[in-house]
Motif scaffolding. Sequence first.
Motif, short mmCIF file in Angstrom:
data_model
loop_
_atom_site.label_atom_id
_atom_site.label_comp_id
_atom_site.label_asym_id
_atom_site.label_seq_id
_atom_site.Cartn_x
_atom_site.Cartn_y
_atom_site.Cartn_z
N TYR A 23 0.73 -1.24 0.11
CA TYR A 23 0.03 0.05 0.15
C TYR A 23 0.76 1.22 -0.01
CZ TYR A 23 -3.79 -3.02 1.79
OH TYR A 23 -4.81 -3.63 1.89
N ARG A 41 -4.15 2.53 1.22
CA ARG A 41 -4.41 3.50 0.01
C ARG A 41 -3.56 2.84 -1.33
NH1 ARG A 41 -4.01 8.31 2.08
NH2 ARG A 41 -6.06 8.78 2.09
N GLU A 44 -3.97 6.15 -7.76
CA GLU A 44 -4.70 6.31 -8.39
C GLU A 44 -4.19 6.24 -9.68
OE1 GLU A 44 -7.36 9.89 -8.16
OE2 GLU A 44 -6.90 10.16 -6.15
N VAL A 60 -10.47 3.38 -11.98
CA VAL A 60 -10.45 3.11 -10.43
C VAL A 60 -10.67 1.70 -10.36
CG1 VAL A 60 -11.21 3.55 -8.18
CG2 VAL A 60 -10.52 5.51 -9.73
N ARG A 63 -7.97 -0.44 -11.68
CA ARG A 63 -6.92 -0.57 -10.84
C ARG A 63 -7.05 -1.20 -9.52
NH1 ARG A 63 -2.54 3.20 -10.33
NH2 ARG A 63 -2.71 2.70 -12.49
N VAL A 64 -8.20 -1.13 -8.90
CA VAL A 64 -8.54 -1.82 -7.62
C VAL A 64 -8.49 -3.24 -7.97
CG1 VAL A 64 -10.47 -2.52 -6.12
CG2 VAL A 64 -9.91 -0.17 -6.58
N CYS A 96 -8.95 4.15 -3.09
CA CYS A 96 -8.31 4.49 -4.47
C CYS A 96 -9.40 5.58 -5.13
CB CYS A 96 -8.12 3.41 -5.38
SG CYS A 96 -7.30 3.83 -7.12
#
Length: 184
Positions: A23, A41, A44, A60, A63-64, A96
């Motif tokens: 993270y 976190r 982004e 987003v 990305r997650v 994110c």
Amino acid sequence: MITAEQHEKLRGWFVGRLPEDLYESVLEVTADREEITVIGRIPEPRLAESVSAAERDAAVAGRVQEFRERTREDRVAVAREAEHRFGKKVSWGVECGGSRTLFTHVAAPVMTRLRQPERQVLDTLIAGGVARSRSDALAWCVRLVQKNADDWLTDLRDSLDQVQRVRAQGPDADTTKTAGQEHR
């Protein structure tokens, strides 16, 4: 409920044990009787300022998902170690782009007795299509309280931490040792 000191030790263990690059930062480590949840976190996606909200949301979400798949082995290894050490399941989540996503988490059953006016509230939520069952309706009510009373709940948790600290300093703090010796 865990004490503030237990929470600090738990958070410290995770911050120290997680791989450095997992993270950007650990935002939350929370625990209850069944579960520990770790939320951190992640960066982004880099996007042009002119992209639409739909494109930003999709980036987003991508990305997650990428983070979840790429870090699965590391997270499972830490979770196994933590579950053995703390005796609780470990759940994971990320923040994110201003949104929070939980990957897996325990849905623990909770039993309660409700009087008719309280059951009518749940049944109204079902009739209105807000929930499919009384269980769903009760979970919806809890989420609504959580959302609307977050500051109050935080103050209450802080007060409970203070009560636990004061109790630990009281005259009965060491009675477990002396009580057994007095009765010999």
